[in-house]
Design a protein around this motif. Structure first.
Motif, mmCIF file in Angstrom:
data_model
loop_
_atom_site.group_PDB
_atom_site.id
_atom_site.type_symbol
_atom_site.label_atom_id
_atom_site.label_comp_id
_atom_site.label_asym_id
_atom_site.label_seq_id
_atom_site.Cartn_x
_atom_site.Cartn_y
_atom_site.Cartn_z
ATOM 1 N N ILE A 238 44.523 28.993 35.386
ATOM 2 C CA ILE A 238 44.344 29.693 34.199
ATOM 3 C C ILE A 238 42.895 30.482 34.393
ATOM 4 O O ILE A 238 42.660 31.901 34.371
ATOM 5 C CB ILE A 238 44.112 28.903 33.100
ATOM 6 C CG1 ILE A 238 45.044 28.139 32.744
ATOM 7 C CG2 ILE A 238 43.151 29.509 31.861
ATOM 8 C CD1 ILE A 238 44.926 27.082 31.473
ATOM 9 N N ALA A 239 41.937 30.088 35.270
ATOM 10 C CA ALA A 239 40.606 30.731 35.419
ATOM 11 C C ALA A 239 40.845 31.734 36.230
ATOM 12 O O ALA A 239 40.347 32.817 36.284
ATOM 13 C CB ALA A 239 39.397 29.698 36.149
ATOM 14 N N ALA A 240 41.748 31.581 37.334
ATOM 15 C CA ALA A 240 41.968 32.589 38.234
ATOM 16 C C ALA A 240 42.786 33.817 37.798
ATOM 17 O O ALA A 240 42.718 35.069 38.053
ATOM 18 C CB ALA A 240 43.126 31.893 39.442
ATOM 19 N N GLY A 241 43.622 33.506 36.711
ATOM 20 C CA GLY A 241 44.260 34.550 35.823
ATOM 21 C C GLY A 241 43.282 35.419 35.233
ATOM 22 O O GLY A 241 43.406 36.649 34.893
ATOM 23 N N LEU A 242 42.088 34.801 34.626
ATOM 24 C CA LEU A 242 41.473 35.374 33.646
ATOM 25 C C LEU A 242 40.550 36.168 34.430
ATOM 26 O O LEU A 242 39.827 37.269 33.900
ATOM 27 C CB LEU A 242 40.560 34.390 32.715
ATOM 28 C CG LEU A 242 41.370 33.591 31.777
ATOM 29 C CD1 LEU A 242 40.223 32.464 31.277
ATOM 30 C CD2 LEU A 242 41.741 34.422 30.496
ATOM 31 N N ALA A 243 40.406 35.750 35.731
ATOM 32 C CA ALA A 243 39.191 36.485 36.563
ATOM 33 C C ALA A 243 39.902 37.867 37.204
ATOM 34 O O ALA A 243 39.123 38.575 37.834
ATOM 35 C CB ALA A 243 38.808 35.695 37.719
ATOM 36 N N LYS A 244 40.902 38.176 37.219
ATOM 37 C CA LYS A 244 41.888 39.207 37.792
ATOM 38 C C LYS A 244 41.331 40.394 36.923
ATOM 39 O O LYS A 244 41.136 40.714 35.939
ATOM 40 C CB LYS A 244 43.298 39.136 37.668
ATOM 41 C CG LYS A 244 43.715 38.092 38.529
ATOM 42 C CD LYS A 244 45.345 38.017 38.365
ATOM 43 C CE LYS A 244 45.821 36.778 39.251
ATOM 44 N NZ LYS A 244 47.280 36.718 39.580
#
Length: 244
Positions: A238-244
């Motif tokens: 989830i965090a990786a998706g938010l960081a895009k």
């Protein structure tokens, strides 16, 4: 019926193919999730709790572990058993009292320290002291580490596990946990061990199901820190998706 009596009863009612499945909460929020899903009891994993508190496995101070267990117990109505590693060097009476103060109904106790197996007879004597101090107020799950700390050959590890299990059951352990035992060794363990057997389950779908483990001899299934690690990975995604 008290919570500890209810917890013991859960271990007696299980039929082959229907083992007791005990998810491992690492904090109050995860405990509520598992209780709301309908599980009749829970069993904390020391490694999962350590991760939630910011420690490496085996490095959690006793004060923080007991406090974490107490928060988990307060969050749910179902019985909770606590993994308290090797007992933190506490005398049996103090260990039991500290556990009872948390509201836990049981404990998981390891038979190795610093990567080395303890002398089985000395450990059995210590377990007997824990049982004497606890009387019937706690369900004692004696972890057996021969598969992870002892012989490399599974059959030899199983033979040593059976020998240790006999000593621990005679000392008053309610259940034994030969952690790391290969699936194909479970029937041998079941044939040689009296009483309930705890087996480590998988959550990835590529291992035997709880039903299959029960048919092979497991009385109850726990997951160690597997659920906490799966949740942490989901959060990373989830965090990786938010960081895009």
């Amino acid at each position: 019926m008290t919570k500890v009596e209810a917890f013991r009863a859960l271990h007696r009612r299980q039929a082959p193919g229907d083992p007791l499945v005990l998810p491992g909460p690492w904090d109050a929020a995860s405990a509520r999730v598992f209780a709301e899903a309908g599980f009749p009891a829970l069993a904390t994993p020391s490694a999962g709790v350590a991760a939630a508190l910011g420690y490496e496995d085996g490095q959690t101070p006793a004060e923080e572990m007991f406090a974490a267990v107490a928060r988990i117990v307060r969050a749910v109505d179902v019985p909770v058993s606590a993994d308290i590693e090797g007992g933190y060097g506490l005398a049996p009476t103090e260990l039991v009292e500290r556990l009872l103060e948390t509201g836990a109904v049981g404990c998981n106790l390891e038979d190795s320290a610093d990567g080395v197996l303890k002398d089985p007879r000395e450990h059995a004597d210590w377990l007997a002291e824990v049982r004497h101090a606890a009387a019937n107020r706690l369900f004692v799950n004696a972890r057996i580490d021969t598969f992870v700390r002892g012989a490399a050959e599974p059959k030899q590890a199983a033979e040593r596990a059976i020998e240790r299990a006999a000593l621990y059951v005679a000392a008053g352990a309610d259940c034994v946990y030969p952690i790391g035992a290969p699936t194909d060794i479970l029937p041998l363990l079941r044939s040689g061990i009296q009483g309930p057997i705890n087996v480590h389950g998988t959550i990835t779908g590529d291992g035997p199901s709880p039903t299959e483990l029960g048919e092979l001899g497991a009385t109850r299934i726990t997951f160690g820190p597997g659920l906490q690690r799966r949740a942490a990975q989901a959060l990373r995604d989830i965090a990786a998706g938010l960081a895009k």
